[in-house]
Design an enzyme around this catalytic site. Sequence first.
Site, short mmCIF file in Angstrom:
data_model
loop_
_atom_site.label_atom_id
_atom_site.label_comp_id
_atom_site.label_asym_id
_atom_site.label_seq_id
_atom_site.Cartn_x
_atom_site.Cartn_y
_atom_site.Cartn_z
CB THR A 69 -24.84 89.63 9.46
OG1 THR A 69 -24.20 88.67 8.63
CG2 THR A 69 -23.82 90.64 9.97
CE LYS A 73 -27.38 85.61 9.58
NZ LYS A 73 -27.55 84.88 8.30
CG ASP A 111 -30.46 84.47 5.96
OD1 ASP A 111 -30.33 85.47 5.23
OD2 ASP A 111 -29.75 84.25 6.96
CB THR A 161 -17.72 69.09 11.73
OG1 THR A 161 -16.54 69.88 11.57
CG2 THR A 161 -17.77 68.54 13.15
#
Length: 462
Positions: A69, A73, A111, A161
């Site tokens: 995590t 990663k 994920d 951003t």
Amino acid sequence: MAKDIKGTTRVCGLIGNPVHHTMSPAIHNTLNELTDTDMVYVPFEVKENDVEAAIRGALALDLLGLNVTIPHKSAVIPHLKEIDDVAGRIGAVNTLVRTADGTGFKGYNTDYTGLLRSLQEKNTNLAGESVVILGAGGVARPAAFLCANEGAKEIFVLNRTFERAEQLCSDVNTYAGKELAIPMELSAYKELPVDRKYICLQMTQVGLYPDSDKAVIEDPEFYKMVKIGFDAVYRPLTTRFLQYCRDAGAVCVSGLKMLLYQGVDAYEKWNNITVSPKECEFVYGKLLSELLEGRNIVLTGFMGSGKSSVGKELCRILGYEMIDTDAEIEKEQNTSISQIFDTLGEEAFRDMETDYVKRLSEGQRSRTLLSVGGGLPVREENRRYLHEFGAVIFLKATPETVYDRVKDDDSRPLLRAEDVLERIKEIQEQRRPVYSAAADIEIDTDSKSLNDIASEIIEMLL
């Protein structure tokens, strides 16, 4: 019951920083019990400069596999022997599996598959769809590549951003071989084409507890364009983002399902097994129970409002123990409620109720669902004891619904009347203000399935 650790027990774990808040042990250790797998799962806090040492140590200690995590990663990738194609394109890994020769780890990104499975569960197909991704960070990357791989028509990536959104879109477009992903500043959301409905994936940490009153976009007009909303945040279960989506009529998908399925996918890779849908459902209930932190639940309402059946459904989902005050009093007195009314009178029975809930409130119970008799909340002291015990839920039903449920039940002393429906209306009118005053949450039960009622209660508690 504690896990029986033996000389043959394999170890898997999670590396990250921080990791002590993780719910992953609840997934994997529950699966160990369900599948009778000789494995344990533990978290390891690893500082940024120690990633390589952690991977080498995991190999040396013969760990079966690891989850990864934030913030590691991407940092683990140079230390892997192999990497899955999807994870390589994403540039992030969250699952390490030992290579066939046992000399290194292969990196995967579950994920990606966790998000896919959670959307598929809601019958959501990304092919040909217009998608908005909010965020361009860690979990947004697998989401963007998933949308491209599953055939989305267009992907708008909105981020505070702009440069990060631009970089992610460039990577996705290079992979797709066409201009598929469009970067935008988050503040420019009003420039999205308004002639279509979007699948919106909220992949930032905005709305995460304790800042639960925030959403990455607060404008209700935006959500009128959303037909399916997914939020990677799962604490709380119903985030402000998902509430906006729900208010606009969109289908809502919680990030807790993504957490579940990314963990299940990793578990299957480590152990070379298939986790069944029933086992997935059980583990999901365990996660919900973990989020509730063992908080007790009290169901109140008029007779026939569904307390027993809803209580059983909640216990099935959460793994809670159920207590029914009427049944417990009958057990303690070794006679029926009707007999207590006939021989000792209603007031004596009400004293028994008060004594029982007082004892419960003074105990140390957790993960318990209490279903109380319809008249129990009438006494003010009982209402106080119920609040001390747990979260109080008032299940509401119309007199007609109640009548249909109890009309053939002759065991209820208070319904001994010529016109049972009128008697129900009379007692409900007397007790409704009391139930409302006693409740933390009120739920309508008419025309809803047991699972829908239980799910609504859980979402409101979280």
